[in-house]
Design a protein around this motif. Structure first.
Motif, PDB file in Angstrom:
ATOM      1  N   PHE A   1       0.797  -1.223   0.000  1.00 53.84           N
ATOM      2  CA  PHE A   1       0.000   0.000   0.000  1.00 53.84           C
ATOM      3  C   PHE A   1       0.836   1.283   0.000  1.00 53.84           C
ATOM      4  O   PHE A   1       0.270   2.369  -0.189  1.00 53.84           O
ATOM      5  CB  PHE A   1      -0.904   0.047   1.241  1.00 53.84           C
ATOM      6  N   PHE A   2       2.148   1.168   0.208  1.00 60.53           N
ATOM      7  CA  PHE A   2       2.937   2.358   0.494  1.00 60.53           C
ATOM      8  C   PHE A   2       4.086   2.549  -0.495  1.00 60.53           C
ATOM      9  O   PHE A   2       4.688   1.593  -0.969  1.00 60.53           O
ATOM     10  CB  PHE A   2       3.489   2.286   1.927  1.00 60.53           C
ATOM     11  N   SER A   3       4.374   3.820  -0.768  1.00 59.47           N
ATOM     12  CA  SER A   3       5.507   4.171  -1.624  1.00 59.47           C
ATOM     13  C   SER A   3       6.739   4.494  -0.796  1.00 59.47           C
ATOM     14  O   SER A   3       7.849   4.547  -1.328  1.00 59.47           O
ATOM     15  CB  SER A   3       5.152   5.379  -2.495  1.00 59.47           C
ATOM     16  N   PHE A   4       6.554   4.723   0.506  1.00 57.40           N
ATOM     17  CA  PHE A   4       7.668   5.074   1.384  1.00 57.40           C
ATOM     18  C   PHE A   4       7.357   4.580   2.789  1.00 57.40           C
ATOM     19  O   PHE A   4       6.225   4.710   3.270  1.00 57.40           O
ATOM     20  CB  PHE A   4       7.883   6.589   1.399  1.00 57.40           C
ATOM     21  N   VAL A   5       8.366   3.993   3.421  1.00 57.32           N
ATOM     22  CA  VAL A   5       8.239   3.522   4.805  1.00 57.32           C
ATOM     23  C   VAL A   5       9.510   3.901   5.550  1.00 57.32           C
ATOM     24  O   VAL A   5      10.622   3.729   5.035  1.00 57.32           O
ATOM     25  CB  VAL A   5       8.028   1.995   4.881  1.00 57.32           C
ATOM     26  N   ASP A   6       9.340   4.419   6.747  1.00 53.41           N
ATOM     27  CA  ASP A   6      10.470   4.852   7.569  1.00 53.41           C
ATOM     28  C   ASP A   6      10.182   4.465   9.006  1.00 53.41           C
ATOM     29  O   ASP A   6       9.046   4.145   9.369  1.00 53.41           O
ATOM     30  CB  ASP A   6      10.640   6.365   7.437  1.00 53.41           C
ATOM     31  N   ALA A   7      11.213   4.495   9.836  1.00 54.07           N
ATOM     32  CA  ALA A   7      11.042   4.229  11.271  1.00 54.07           C
ATOM     33  C   ALA A   7      11.757   5.318  12.054  1.00 54.07           C
ATOM     34  O   ALA A   7      12.914   5.634  11.762  1.00 54.07           O
ATOM     35  CB  ALA A   7      11.594   2.857  11.623  1.00 54.07           C
TER      36      ALA A   7
ATOM     37  N   GLN B   1       3.889   6.520   3.733  1.00 55.76           N
ATOM     38  CA  GLN B   1       3.263   7.368   2.721  1.00 55.76           C
ATOM     39  C   GLN B   1       2.468   6.467   1.791  1.00 55.76           C
ATOM     40  O   GLN B   1       3.029   5.604   1.105  1.00 55.76           O
ATOM     41  CB  GLN B   1       4.306   8.147   1.931  1.00 55.76           C
ATOM     42  N   GLU B   2       1.164   6.638   1.770  1.00 56.40           N
ATOM     43  CA  GLU B   2       0.300   5.762   0.989  1.00 56.40           C
ATOM     44  C   GLU B   2       0.445   6.011  -0.511  1.00 56.40           C
ATOM     45  O   GLU B   2       0.723   7.133  -0.947  1.00 56.40           O
ATOM     46  CB  GLU B   2      -1.160   5.953   1.400  1.00 56.40           C
ATOM     47  N   ASN B   3       0.225   4.945  -1.281  1.00 51.84           N
ATOM     48  CA  ASN B   3       0.147   5.084  -2.727  1.00 51.84           C
ATOM     49  C   ASN B   3      -1.083   5.902  -3.091  1.00 51.84           C
ATOM     50  O   ASN B   3      -2.013   6.042  -2.289  1.00 51.84           O
ATOM     51  CB  ASN B   3       0.063   3.706  -3.391  1.00 51.84           C
ATOM     52  N   PRO B   4      -1.140   6.428  -4.310  1.00 46.35           N
ATOM     53  CA  PRO B   4      -2.319   7.209  -4.718  1.00 46.35           C
ATOM     54  C   PRO B   4      -3.590   6.353  -4.713  1.00 46.35           C
ATOM     55  O   PRO B   4      -3.548   5.129  -4.827  1.00 46.35           O
ATOM     56  CB  PRO B   4      -1.972   7.657  -6.142  1.00 46.35           C
ATOM     57  N   THR B   5      -4.710   7.043  -4.583  1.00 43.20           N
ATOM     58  CA  THR B   5      -6.006   6.378  -4.720  1.00 43.20           C
ATOM     59  C   THR B   5      -6.288   6.154  -6.206  1.00 43.20           C
ATOM     60  O   THR B   5      -6.132   7.060  -7.018  1.00 43.20           O
ATOM     61  CB  THR B   5      -7.120   7.223  -4.090  1.00 43.20           C
ATOM     62  N   VAL B   6      -6.688   4.954  -6.546  1.00 44.17           N
ATOM     63  CA  VAL B   6      -6.931   4.607  -7.948  1.00 44.17           C
ATOM     64  C   VAL B   6      -8.123   5.396  -8.489  1.00 44.17           C
ATOM     65  O   VAL B   6      -9.191   5.423  -7.880  1.00 44.17           O
ATOM     66  CB  VAL B   6      -7.183   3.096  -8.100  1.00 44.17           C
ATOM     67  N   GLU B   7      -7.919   6.033  -9.648  1.00 45.32           N
ATOM     68  CA  GLU B   7      -8.992   6.766 -10.312  1.00 45.32           C
ATOM     69  C   GLU B   7      -9.470   6.054 -11.579  1.00 45.32           C
ATOM     70  O   GLU B   7     -10.658   6.036 -11.877  1.00 45.32           O
ATOM     71  CB  GLU B   7      -8.516   8.181 -10.659  1.00 45.32           C
ATOM     72  N   SER B   8      -8.520   5.473 -12.334  1.00 49.89           N
ATOM     73  CA  SER B   8      -8.894   4.803 -13.586  1.00 49.89           C
ATOM     74  C   SER B   8      -7.842   3.776 -13.953  1.00 49.89           C
ATOM     75  O   SER B   8      -6.690   3.855 -13.508  1.00 49.89           O
ATOM     76  CB  SER B   8      -9.045   5.815 -14.727  1.00 49.89           C
ATOM     77  N   ILE B   9      -8.246   2.787 -14.769  1.00 56.70           N
ATOM     78  CA  ILE B   9      -7.345   1.756 -15.277  1.00 56.70           C
ATOM     79  C   ILE B   9      -7.559   1.658 -16.784  1.00 56.70           C
ATOM     80  O   ILE B   9      -8.686   1.455 -17.240  1.00 56.70           O
ATOM     81  CB  ILE B   9      -7.604   0.393 -14.623  1.00 56.70           C
ATOM     82  N   GLU B  10      -6.488   1.830 -17.551  1.00 57.00           N
ATOM     83  CA  GLU B  10      -6.584   1.795 -19.004  1.00 57.00           C
ATOM     84  C   GLU B  10      -5.581   0.776 -19.552  1.00 57.00           C
ATOM     85  O   GLU B  10      -4.512   0.557 -18.979  1.00 57.00           O
ATOM     86  CB  GLU B  10      -6.306   3.177 -19.609  1.00 57.00           C
ATOM     87  N   PHE B  11      -5.940   0.166 -20.684  1.00 62.01           N
ATOM     88  CA  PHE B  11      -5.071  -0.788 -21.361  1.00 62.01           C
ATOM     89  C   PHE B  11      -4.756  -0.285 -22.771  1.00 62.01           C
ATOM     90  O   PHE B  11      -5.614   0.290 -23.437  1.00 62.01           O
ATOM     91  CB  PHE B  11      -5.733  -2.168 -21.450  1.00 62.01           C
ATOM     92  N   THR B  12      -3.527  -0.505 -23.207  1.00 61.70           N
ATOM     93  CA  THR B  12      -3.135  -0.163 -24.572  1.00 61.70           C
ATOM     94  C   THR B  12      -2.479  -1.381 -25.213  1.00 61.70           C
ATOM     95  O   THR B  12      -1.856  -2.197 -24.530  1.00 61.70           O
ATOM     96  CB  THR B  12      -2.141   1.021 -24.596  1.00 61.70           C
ATOM     97  N   GLY B  13      -2.618  -1.499 -26.530  1.00 62.58           N
ATOM     98  CA  GLY B  13      -1.987  -2.585 -27.264  1.00 62.58           C
ATOM     99  C   GLY B  13      -2.785  -3.867 -27.310  1.00 62.58           C
ATOM    100  O   GLY B  13      -2.389  -4.828 -27.974  1.00 62.58           O
TER     101      GLY B  13
END
Length: 284
Positions: free
Chosen positions: A67-73, A89-101
């Motif tokens: 869930f996190f992009s950064f962890v410290d102690a 530091q949490e990852n962003p909240t998902v807004e959309s998922i797109e596929f290409t190719g």
């Protein structure tokens, strides 16, 4: 696809005890991921001696939750010992998922395999499983060379780049008698088609069933013309297809008789059957 970036930063004030004890364990920085879930991944406990190696493992365990992009102690003095605070530091909240190719399946079909949903905190571990389900769907239907080329997470938007390899040149080698087109007409793929292992396997079976070859093997090589294409190299070892027949007989009334015949199931290397023969005897 994802890069681990974990660091430990200790702010420890001098304490009287030779081996300070952990007086409290807490977490800061989380907004949507509950603290109990985060602290459930750590083994540092209040009342135990502080252990730097265990703290490093705890930081890694929290990061592996996905869930996190950064962890410290952070360590700070507290009455009776040392307070341990895990900063996340949490990852962003998902807004959309797109596929290409993707051409084999529509984006809507692929999204049905993805459990990651808009409105949730992006979890790289969960999303890796989502991508694995997509790969398994492709492989089940014969598209075994499909690749996830890239995954981009910008803000809350996820873009997945899919590469669906196509057939390059079909190279046939080892045939000294059989004409190339006799083999090619049994291969149900052409240059530019999407590569499908199921179709290729059926094609190889058809080539084997011709009965012209002792062995048929297939290999692959990258196409120099198109990096997304794969050349198919079909190597055959020809079998003996011609045969000579000799018959000799004797009857009390007919006397001696005999015959000679010649046949070839791959006449002229064109896949045609040919047979000729004659018989001689005292009776017409």
């Amino acid at each position: 696809l994802f890069i681990l970036s974990v660091c430990l930063f200790y702010q420890v004030a001098p304490v009287d005890a030779a081996t300070p004890l952990v007086s409290a364990v807490d977490v800061q920085g989380n907004e949507k991921v509950v603290s109990q879930h985060i602290l459930g991944a750590v083994k540092t406990r209040p009342g135990e001696p502080i252990d730097e190696e265990q703290l490093k493992k705890d930081v890694e365990s929290i990061y592996e939750l996905g869930f996190f992009s950064f962890v410290d102690a952070k360590l700070s003095p507290l009455t009776g010992g040392i307070a341990v605070t895990f900063l996340v530091q949490e990852n962003p909240t998902v807004e959309s998922i797109e596929f290409t190719g993707n051409t084999v399946y529509s984006s809507e079909e692929l999204k049905e395999l993805v459990f990651t949903a808009p409105g949730t905190v992006f979890n790289r571990v969960f999303f890796r499983h989502d991508l694995q389900r997509i790969k398994e769907k492709y492989e089940k239907d014969g598209y075994v060379m499909m690749k996830i080329a890239d995954v981009q997470l910008v803000g809350g938007s996820i873009t997945v780049q899919i590469v669906e390899p196509r057939v390059g040149d079909i190279i046939i080698q080892g045939n000294t008698k059989t004409r190339g087109y006799v083999i090619e007409r049994e291969i149900k793929m052409e240059k530019g088609d999407l590569f499908n292992a199921t179709v290729l396997r059926h094609s190889i079976n058809k080539v084997n069933n011709l009965g012209f070859f002792e062995d048929v093997s297939v290999g692959f090589e990258p196409s120099e013309e198109d990096p997304s294409a794969t050349n198919i190299v079909l190597t055959v070892e020809e079998a003996k297809t011609g045969n000579i027949g000799l018959t000799v007989g004797h009857g009390s009334s007919s006397g001696w008789s005999g015959g000679l015949s010649y046949g070839d199931s791959n006449w002229g290397g064109r896949g045609h059957k040919f047979e000729v023969g004659f018989e001689l005897g005292q009776n017409e």
